[in-house]
Write a protein that holds these residues in place. Structure first.
Motif, PDB file in Angstrom:
ATOM      1  N   THR A 224      37.770  38.225  44.593  1.00 33.82           N
ATOM      2  CA  THR A 224      37.520  39.327  43.664  1.00 33.82           C
ATOM      3  C   THR A 224      38.271  40.564  44.142  1.00 33.82           C
ATOM      4  O   THR A 224      38.145  40.970  45.305  1.00 33.82           O
ATOM      5  N   VAL A 225      39.057  41.165  43.240  1.00 31.73           N
ATOM      6  CA  VAL A 225      39.858  42.345  43.583  1.00 31.73           C
ATOM      7  C   VAL A 225      39.600  43.432  42.557  1.00 31.73           C
ATOM      8  O   VAL A 225      39.630  43.174  41.347  1.00 31.73           O
ATOM      9  N   ARG A 226      39.348  44.636  43.035  1.00 35.08           N
ATOM     10  CA  ARG A 226      39.224  45.795  42.155  1.00 35.08           C
ATOM     11  C   ARG A 226      40.293  46.812  42.543  1.00 35.08           C
ATOM     12  O   ARG A 226      40.425  47.150  43.725  1.00 35.08           O
ATOM     13  N   PRO A 246      41.031  38.366  34.322  1.00 37.08           N
ATOM     14  CA  PRO A 246      40.041  39.449  34.239  1.00 37.08           C
ATOM     15  C   PRO A 246      38.655  38.937  34.596  1.00 37.08           C
ATOM     16  O   PRO A 246      38.237  37.863  34.133  1.00 37.08           O
ATOM     17  N   GLY A 247      37.962  39.700  35.418  1.00 38.24           N
ATOM     18  CA  GLY A 247      36.606  39.346  35.806  1.00 38.24           C
ATOM     19  C   GLY A 247      35.617  40.378  35.321  1.00 38.24           C
ATOM     20  O   GLY A 247      35.915  41.163  34.410  1.00 38.24           O
ATOM     21  N   GLU A 253      39.868  38.231  39.126  1.00 43.48           N
ATOM     22  CA  GLU A 253      39.478  37.030  39.864  1.00 43.48           C
ATOM     23  C   GLU A 253      40.766  36.273  40.168  1.00 43.48           C
ATOM     24  O   GLU A 253      41.451  35.807  39.265  1.00 43.48           O
ATOM     25  N   VAL A 254      41.071  36.184  41.457  1.00 43.70           N
ATOM     26  CA  VAL A 254      42.364  35.657  41.874  1.00 43.70           C
ATOM     27  C   VAL A 254      42.193  34.275  42.488  1.00 43.70           C
ATOM     28  O   VAL A 254      41.347  34.066  43.368  1.00 43.70           O
TER      29      VAL A 254
END
Length: 318
Positions: A224-226, A246-247, A253-254
Motif C-alpha cells: 500500500t502506497v500513499r 487504485p486502492g 495497491e502495488v
C-alpha cells in the motif's frame, strides 16, 4: 509422540480419514486444522482407540492407546468437555478417574487449582457454565500428568482471560517436553499458540508445516502506497514491471515490487511518500486459501455440499 501412519477410516461409502500420516513431536504445540467434515475429530477418536481404523495405525508413545497399562498417565485428552455426570461434583468426577489408575487424591486438588476450579470443586457439574466445563475438561486431561495431550477446541466457551490462560498453559506444557496436539477453528489463536500445523481437508493431509512456512507459502506481496504524486508514481512503477491499482482512500495497491524497491524508486525520482506498507498475509488467509476446495459449505455455493452433515452417514465426525 503421536503418530498417524496411513490412517484410514470409512463409514459405509463415506471416507472420513483418507490415508493420513503425520507425527506430533514432543516439545511443541501442533495445531490440528481443517474445515468442518475434514476428519479432525475422527482422527482424534482413532488415536484414542474410540474408533477402529479401517486401515493404518494410530499410535501414542509408540503404542496403540489400548495397549497402555496406565493410559491417563500417558495421554491426556479433551474431546467432549461436558461428558460428565451432571449430578457429580468436579472433585468427585476427577477422584473417580484418579482411583482407576492409583493417582493420589492430592493430584486431584492440584489440577483443580491449576485450572482455577478450587472454589467450585464441590459443586455439581450440571450447574457449570461452558467455560467452567472446559476448565474441568482440561483438569481431566492433566490428571495423570501425561506426556501427550490431545485437545479438541479447548478454548471453546472461554472468556479472554481463559483463552490467554490456555495459550500460556499449552506453551508451558510443550516447553516441558510434552507433545501437544490441539484442534481449533480460531486461526488468530493458533497463530499465537502453535509451533507447527497439520492441516487436513476431506480426510486428507493438506499441509504438515510450521506456521511461518504456511503463511509464507501464500504470501500476498501487495504494497500500500500513499503519495500526493500517486499518478506519477504509478507510471514509474509501470516502467519497472510493477502494477499499481487504485486502492482505498486514494492509496495505490502495488503488485510486483517489494516495499524497499518502491521506496528507492520514489526517492530516485523525487516522489513524496506519505505511506509505504507491505501487506502480510495472516494465518487465516493462508488457511482459507489452502482449504478452499475442501470445505463442506462455501459462501459462493447455493447450498451444502454433497457430503455435508445432512447427508453424511451417522458416526462420521467433523
Amino acid at each position: 509422540m503421536i503418530e498417524a501412519r496411513g490412517l484410514t477410516k470409512r463409514y459405509g461409502d463415506k471416507v472420513a480419514v483418507d490415508d493420513l500420516s503425520f507425527t506430533v513431536r514432543p516439545g511443541s504445540v501442533t495445531g490440528f486444522l481443517g474445515p468442518n467434515g475434514a476428519g479432525k475429530s475422527t482422527t482424534m477418536r482413532l488415536l484414542l482407540g474410540l474408533d477402529r481404523p479401517s486401515s493404518g495405525a494410530a499410535l501414542v508413545g509408540g503404542r496403540r492407546y489400548r495397549d497402555h497399562r496406565a493410559p491417563l498417565r500417558e495421554v491426556g485428552a479433551l474431546l467432549e468437555a461436558r461428558a460428565v455426570h451432571p449430578g457429580r461434583s468436579a472433585r468427585a468426577h476427577l477422584l473417580a478417574l484418579a482411583r482407576t489408575e492409583g493417582i493420589p487424591a492430592r493430584r486431584v486438588d492440584e489440577v483443580l487449582d491449576l485450572v482455577g476450579l478450587t472454589a467450585v470443586a464441590r459443586k455439581r457439574v450440571g450447574g457449570f457454565s461452558l467455560g467452567m466445563g472446559q476448565r474441568l475438561g482440561m483438569a481431566t486431561a492433566l490428571l495423570g500428568d501425561p506426556r501427550t495431550l490431545l485437545l479438541d477446541e479447548p478454548v471453546n466457551g472461554l472468556d479472554p482471560d481463559g483463552v490467554l490462560w490456555i495459550r500460556t498453559l499449552l506453551k508451558g506444557l510443550a516447553a516441558e517436553g510434552r507433545a501437544v496436539l490441539v484442534s481449533s477453528h480460531l486461526m488468530s489463536e493458533m497463530a499465537m499458540t502453535a509451533d507447527h500445523l497439520v492441516v487436513v481437508g476431506r480426510g486428507r493431509l493438506l499441509a504438515d508445516t510450521s506456521v511461518s512456512e504456511l503463511v509464507a507459502r501464500t504470501q500476498d506481496s501487495a504494497v500500500t502506497v500513499r503519495s500526493p504524486q500517486a499518478a506519477r508514481l504509478a507510471v514509474l512503477l509501470g516502467g519497472v514491471g510493477a502494477t499499481a491499482r487504485p486502492g482505498e482512500g486514494g492509496a495505490l495497491e502495488v503488485h510486483g515490487a517489494p516495499a524497499a524497491r518502491i521506496g528507492e524508486l520514489a526517492a530516485r525520482h523525487g516522489v513524496v511518500l506519505h505511506e509505504l506498507a507491505e501487506r502480510r498475509s495472516s494465518l487465516e488467509e493462508a488457511y482459507m486459501a489452502l482449504t478452499r476446495d475442501s470445505r463442506e459449505y462455501r459462501t459462493d455455493a447455493p447450498g451444502p455440499a454433497a457430503d455435508s452433515p445432512a447427508t453424511a452417514p451417522a458416526g462420521a465426525a467433523r
